[in-house]
Motif scaffolding. Sequence first.
Motif, mmCIF file in Angstrom:
data_model
loop_
_atom_site.group_PDB
_atom_site.id
_atom_site.type_symbol
_atom_site.label_atom_id
_atom_site.label_comp_id
_atom_site.label_asym_id
_atom_site.label_seq_id
_atom_site.Cartn_x
_atom_site.Cartn_y
_atom_site.Cartn_z
ATOM 1 N N ASN A 1 9.354 -0.626 15.890
ATOM 2 C CA ASN A 1 10.147 0.202 14.982
ATOM 3 C C ASN A 1 9.638 0.157 13.561
ATOM 4 O OD1 ASN A 1 12.534 1.557 16.236
ATOM 5 N ND2 ASN A 1 12.605 -0.449 17.187
ATOM 6 N N HIS A 2 8.648 -0.684 13.335
ATOM 7 C CA HIS A 2 8.022 -0.679 12.018
ATOM 8 C C HIS A 2 7.192 0.582 11.833
ATOM 9 C CE1 HIS A 2 6.216 -2.283 8.414
ATOM 10 N NE2 HIS A 2 5.011 -2.043 8.910
ATOM 11 N N ARG B 1 15.746 10.612 9.947
ATOM 12 C CA ARG B 1 15.817 9.253 10.508
ATOM 13 C C ARG B 1 15.624 8.216 9.419
ATOM 14 N NH1 ARG B 1 13.260 5.183 14.329
ATOM 15 N NH2 ARG B 1 15.195 4.078 14.505
ATOM 16 N N ASP C 1 7.500 17.470 3.544
ATOM 17 C CA ASP C 1 6.635 18.644 3.660
ATOM 18 C C ASP C 1 7.097 19.581 4.769
ATOM 19 O OD1 ASP C 1 4.676 20.292 2.947
ATOM 20 O OD2 ASP C 1 3.049 19.218 3.916
ATOM 21 N N HIS D 1 17.163 -0.859 13.662
ATOM 22 C CA HIS D 1 17.263 -0.220 14.962
ATOM 23 C C HIS D 1 18.000 -1.087 15.956
ATOM 24 C CE1 HIS D 1 13.964 -2.989 15.586
ATOM 25 N NE2 HIS D 1 14.210 -2.900 16.849
ATOM 26 N N ALA E 1 6.782 6.045 4.178
ATOM 27 C CA ALA E 1 7.951 6.366 4.991
ATOM 28 C C ALA E 1 9.181 5.695 4.397
ATOM 29 C CB ALA E 1 7.718 5.895 6.417
ATOM 30 N N ALA F 1 0.812 -1.213 0.000
ATOM 31 C CA ALA F 1 0.000 0.000 0.000
ATOM 32 C C ALA F 1 0.842 1.258 0.000
ATOM 33 C CB ALA F 1 -0.923 0.005 1.202
ATOM 34 N N SER F 2 2.071 1.144 -0.451
ATOM 35 C CA SER F 2 2.942 2.323 -0.502
ATOM 36 C C SER F 2 3.091 2.967 0.859
ATOM 37 C CB SER F 2 2.402 3.365 -1.478
ATOM 38 O OG SER F 2 2.532 2.902 -2.776
ATOM 39 N N THR F 3 3.311 2.159 1.868
ATOM 40 C CA THR F 3 3.555 2.753 3.173
ATOM 41 C C THR F 3 5.044 2.857 3.468
ATOM 42 O OG1 THR F 3 3.320 0.570 4.118
ATOM 43 C CG2 THR F 3 1.410 1.980 4.194
ATOM 44 N N GLU F 4 5.835 2.022 2.806
ATOM 45 C CA GLU F 4 7.272 2.057 3.080
ATOM 46 C C GLU F 4 8.012 2.099 1.761
ATOM 47 O OE1 GLU F 4 8.154 -0.976 6.488
ATOM 48 O OE2 GLU F 4 6.521 -1.673 5.239
ATOM 49 N N GLN G 1 12.496 3.922 4.470
ATOM 50 C CA GLN G 1 13.123 3.070 5.475
ATOM 51 C C GLN G 1 14.645 3.137 5.407
ATOM 52 O OE1 GLN G 1 11.072 1.034 7.648
ATOM 53 N NE2 GLN G 1 9.617 2.497 6.819
ATOM 54 N N LEU H 1 11.299 -6.075 8.492
ATOM 55 C CA LEU H 1 9.978 -5.791 9.053
ATOM 56 C C LEU H 1 9.943 -4.416 9.695
ATOM 57 C CD1 LEU H 1 8.610 -8.984 10.755
ATOM 58 C CD2 LEU H 1 7.672 -7.691 8.869
ATOM 59 N N GLU H 2 11.029 -4.104 10.367
ATOM 60 C CA GLU H 2 11.093 -2.821 11.049
ATOM 61 C C GLU H 2 12.251 -2.032 10.467
ATOM 62 O OE1 GLU H 2 10.659 -3.075 15.382
ATOM 63 O OE2 GLU H 2 10.829 -5.213 15.134
ATOM 64 N N ARG H 3 12.295 -0.778 10.822
ATOM 65 C CA ARG H 3 13.481 -0.001 10.479
ATOM 66 C C ARG H 3 14.684 -0.619 11.139
ATOM 67 N NH1 ARG H 3 12.708 5.766 9.457
ATOM 68 N NH2 ARG H 3 10.480 6.037 9.177
ATOM 69 N N ARG I 1 4.367 10.160 -3.900
ATOM 70 C CA ARG I 1 5.022 9.773 -2.654
ATOM 71 C C ARG I 1 4.941 8.273 -2.510
ATOM 72 N NH1 ARG I 1 3.704 10.655 1.848
ATOM 73 N NH2 ARG I 1 5.460 11.575 2.924
ATOM 74 N N PRO J 1 -2.511 4.110 3.310
ATOM 75 C CA PRO J 1 -2.343 4.264 4.758
ATOM 76 C C PRO J 1 -1.011 4.929 5.064
ATOM 77 C CG PRO J 1 -2.070 1.985 4.123
ATOM 78 C CD PRO J 1 -2.529 2.713 2.907
#
Lengths: 561, 529
Positions: free
Chosen positions: B412-413, A253, A141, A294, A158, A79-82, A160, A290-292, A155, B463
Amino acid sequence: MGLLSDPVRRRALARLVLRLNAPLWALPVAWLERTMQSVGLEVYTQSFSRQLPFPDETHERYMVSGTNVYGILRAPRAASTESLVLTVPCSSDSTNNQAVGLLLALAAHFRGQIYWAKDIIFLVTEHDLLGTEAWLEAYHDVNVTGIQSSPLQGRAGAIQAAVALELSSDVVTSLDVAVEGLNGQLPNLDLLNLFQTFCQKGGLLCTLQGKLQSQDWTSLDGPLQGLQTLLLMVLRQASGRPHGPHGLFLRYRVEALTLRGINSFRQYKYDLVAVGKTLEGMFRKLNHLLERLHQSFFLYLLPALSRFVSIGLYMPAAGFLLLVLGLKALELWMQLHEAGVGLEETGGGSGPSALHPPAQGVGLTSLVAPLLISQAMGVALYILPVLGQHVATQHFPVAEAEAVVLTLLAIYAAGLALPHSTHWVVSPQAPDRGWMALKLVALIYLALQLGCIALTNFSLGFLLAATMVPTAAVTKPHGPRPLYAALLVLTSPAATLLGSLFLWRELQEAPLSLAEGWQLFLTALAQGVLEHYTYGALLFPLLALGLYPCWLLFWNVLFWK
Amino acid sequence: MPAVHGGERRWEAEAAPGMAAARPLALLVLLVLGPGGWGFADPPRDSLREELVITPLPSGDVAATFQFRTRWDSELQREGVSHYRLFPKALGQLISKYSLRELHLSFTQGFWRTRYWGPPFLQAPSGAELWVWFQDTVTDVDKSWKELSNVLSGIFCASLNFIDSTNTVIPTASFKPLGLANDTDHYFLRYAVLPREVVCTENLTPWKKLLPCSSKAGLSVLLKADRLFHTSYHSQAVHIRPVCRNAHCTSISWELRQTLSVVFDAFITGQGKKDWSLFRMFSRTLTEPCPLASESRVYVDITSYNQDNETLEVNPLPTTTYQDVILGTRKTYAVYDLHDTAIINNSRNLNLQLKWKKPPENGYIHYQPAQDRLQPHLLEMLIQLPANSVTKVSIQFERALLKWTEYTPDPNHGFYVSPSVLSALVPSMVAAKPVDWEESPLFNSLFPVSDGSNYFVRLYTEPLLVNLPTPDFSMPYNVICLTCTVVAVCYGSFYNLLTRTFRIEEPSTGGLAKRLANLIRRARGVPPL
């Protein structure tokens, strides 16, 4: 991995590289758009313009306007979230054309794959970092640096991670990795580990700070080379400059690093396929996250690609250095207290009618003038050079950039005349207590500043602490004054900068002559001011508004009468 | 002058015997004819019309213009008129004493902002303005002018007595007589302005007293001084002029117009809204017309300016409207006739209200704020988008720390913000035929559409993934948590042990019998048990 394994793609890449080798006057926006579209990306452009505060003589630009082109590879069933970013800075000297070719080839290859879970943005920026800054600000923005840019139409959620690519030739002997970002920010260590893993896997030669990795850590050579690399990293991080386009991503970040292809005189060379494979591997790994990133360290120092010094190891060093200041301040406090008691006792003994000077009052009121004046010098140092450049160019035969640098130096030097001008406001009574109180305040001020700097940019904090703390601790108006004065001048922020430049070139095995060093020093000053205005680098305001006034206080203590 | 007077007197002297002879006869006729005789009598020799025009100004302010017109079919020039009914006697005597032909007096405070308010019905300069045309029979105009200004000064409690030769001019072109005039010799015109004159209640009260109903009934009940002077513009005026009595202009009638214009500041009166009502402006409502008035009307300008897509709504609805070209533009007025019993009787009073209505699809915003851990934010906006435009809706938010149990296993996701929904009725390029629900293909009947000119679209955005500040959930974090727990437990018990003093509780020293025994032993001087 199937990148460029088939001859068709290889030929396409060769064609692209040939096309890009033709001299470019500006970014071929239409051609890039067409090519990206033909590859199957969603293509957008963004135009931006920026007027620099004064002409940038190293990059030869003043009023900059350009266009960024970026294509988004939409991940299937996402869904183009990342998203991940592969960015290539493109400047007018067309040194980075091979990188654009590789980016397009990678885009074509990636487009055919079905495993992408994150969108991938292929970004070609004009005017290298300025374009990156404009794109990042528009993407998030915000408007931090006052750059004018058109809003982004496309866009991809986020970001990553990001990888910036700089290749100047179609064959490389090694890949150099740059991690130091704006204001000394570093990407997560895992990103570097990822790169290193794929370097080893592909048999690619990887370097850090342009230094080959020593395999032998048992003999003296390995640690020595590690120390050199470490020092180079400390110097680079302390400069607070973004060493590559990745440095600007870190502010948002987004874990990012820059890969530079280096073509030296070594025998064995790699073609772009090897580089492409490494990039593909990195992107596939990042795609699976799965996550950034970190889990690993954000604060570290690197003596080698496979070794790091963690914050737990290096922070105590800075802590002990600052402890010196704290202890010295405590000693002064005790002395002041004793002196106050002694004064009271003698006053009481000489006669009941003698007025006791208030124990703290004398010390504090006499401090206001030097504190205010030195802080005002700092403000002048920060504001006047850029503000007064036009006045300077009208009255002196200098260019704007020269005017800024020379004004900077003039104001800096003018600060040294301060003790003579502040004498008339200092109260004559209790001279010994006066300088002690001033030094006490200066010590606490310096300790606080260095502590804060070391927390955000360790290298800068440590470098400044290592030079300033010893002199600051021993400075007093008695004893060998010329020696103290020489020491103070040698450890002033500007001298530290000059020394760092010499050290840096020494470590890079390209020693400077004195004249070259001075030229480089002037360039570095101009670049520092410019980077503050264009990217928001904090080194210039930090030195001008914080450390220089503090240093002036010690200078004041030295010439206290 | 004396000769003329002599002539008039002579004429009167000649007429007097005839009148005396005729009077008994007339009385006789009246007695005989009785009430029926009024039907044949002349129409009333004086009449009053009162009128209020309310104009919403382009700037959003509201102008109210009162006009009270008294018309008297009488030759005031002749002395001896002693019976005044509607016409104020003070002014009537003035006309006859100073042989006035026209009198225009205005008191104004404020300045009419033509750029924002549009053209006024009646312009007046700031301060006091007086201009008078004298009859050509007047010999010493300056003397009459001086006396007249002094008298007017007394009547209106104004400093008109400061008018003298230093501020009096005789314009030759600008000020023509507004009423009937045979010749215009500028020698008989005097003009003066006192810009410094401050208009206040003391000027309004005598002005109101000139009205036949004073401020007891009719439109004049609205003239409350505290409201009228709480405005951005206030102008009151008296205009006297001769007019034709009938179409052939065979004889003269005198017309007295008393006008009062005020501009209410919408920002102050309406708390920033452009809506207004009579009560909000004047703190009074209309209850009855002036019984002496032959006509009593309120006009409300309801011309739609079509600015900002706003429409006017007047309440109560007008019975009639009046359209005409006023000051070069076509205007529509809602008319309320106070003599129309339906208007007053319905609610015993008339409180005109005017509301500006925006089309409802503009600016509907529904916002339901979130409650922590109970419900999310909901923001609904109805927006009309201009064609070929980009609309950006942005929401400011702050990143907050969650409670430690509320973090997902992969904090962190980031945290998802659900997509926004865009529902739109899009005008169709091609008019579609009404759909038969059962016959048409299924894809054609997903959304109910009322008419063929629109079609319904619902879009979703992607989203959003927001990174919140996340504590370090790695090993150091766990170590810290564990250590803290251990330390808390150990420290708590150790602290307890160290700070508490332990002592052995003595067993109770016996009951009542023992205490009694001890008392006795103390009395005896023996140590207690």
